[in-house]
Scaffold this motif. Structure first.
Motif, short mmCIF file in Angstrom:
data_model
loop_
_atom_site.label_atom_id
_atom_site.label_comp_id
_atom_site.label_asym_id
_atom_site.label_seq_id
_atom_site.Cartn_x
_atom_site.Cartn_y
_atom_site.Cartn_z
N UNK A 8 7.47 -12.16 11.74
CA UNK A 8 8.49 -12.67 10.84
C UNK A 8 8.11 -14.00 10.20
N UNK A 9 7.35 -14.82 10.91
CA UNK A 9 6.91 -16.09 10.32
C UNK A 9 6.01 -15.84 9.12
N UNK A 10 5.11 -14.87 9.24
CA UNK A 10 4.21 -14.54 8.13
C UNK A 10 4.99 -13.95 6.96
N UNK A 46 10.32 -11.46 -3.34
CA UNK A 46 10.40 -12.62 -2.44
C UNK A 46 11.73 -12.65 -1.71
N UNK A 47 12.80 -12.34 -2.40
CA UNK A 47 14.11 -12.29 -1.75
C UNK A 47 14.17 -11.23 -0.68
N UNK A 48 13.57 -10.07 -0.95
CA UNK A 48 13.53 -9.01 0.04
C UNK A 48 12.72 -9.40 1.28
N UNK A 49 11.59 -10.04 1.07
CA UNK A 49 10.78 -10.48 2.20
C UNK A 49 11.49 -11.54 3.03
N UNK A 51 14.76 -12.01 3.26
CA UNK A 51 15.86 -11.36 3.98
C UNK A 51 15.34 -10.53 5.15
N UNK A 52 14.24 -9.83 4.96
CA UNK A 52 13.65 -9.06 6.06
C UNK A 52 13.26 -9.97 7.22
#
Length: 79
Positions: A8-10, A46-49, A51-52
């Motif tokens: 998740x950090x990446x 970017x927003x999807x990443x 939020x993921x």
């Protein structure tokens, strides 16, 4: 859906980097009076990443923990 195996950090760092590059693209497209198609796609990705990453991280992220996550990722890449 099990998202525990994701880094998740990446994912958060990649999403933030894409967002940083998308902002000038949006501004440039609007100032040149052309449709911001690529910039819009970059903002959505970017927003999807982001939020993921927030969804998949156990306990989630807080605003205070985001710089630490980015620093850990950058340190991991350069070491």
């Amino acid at each position: 859906m099990d998202l525990s195996g994701l880094d998740t950090d990446l994912i958060l760092t990649i999403g933030l980097v894409i967002a940083i590059f998308a902002i000038p693209a949006v501004i440039s497209a609007f100032s040149d009076q052309r449709p911001p198609r690529a910039a819009t796609l970059a903002v959505l990705v970017s927003g999807g990443l982001i939020l993921l990453a927030f969804y998949a991280k156990p306990g989630g992220y807080t605003i205070e923990r985001v710089p630490d996550a980015v620093a850990r990722t950058v340190a991991r890449v350069f070491n």
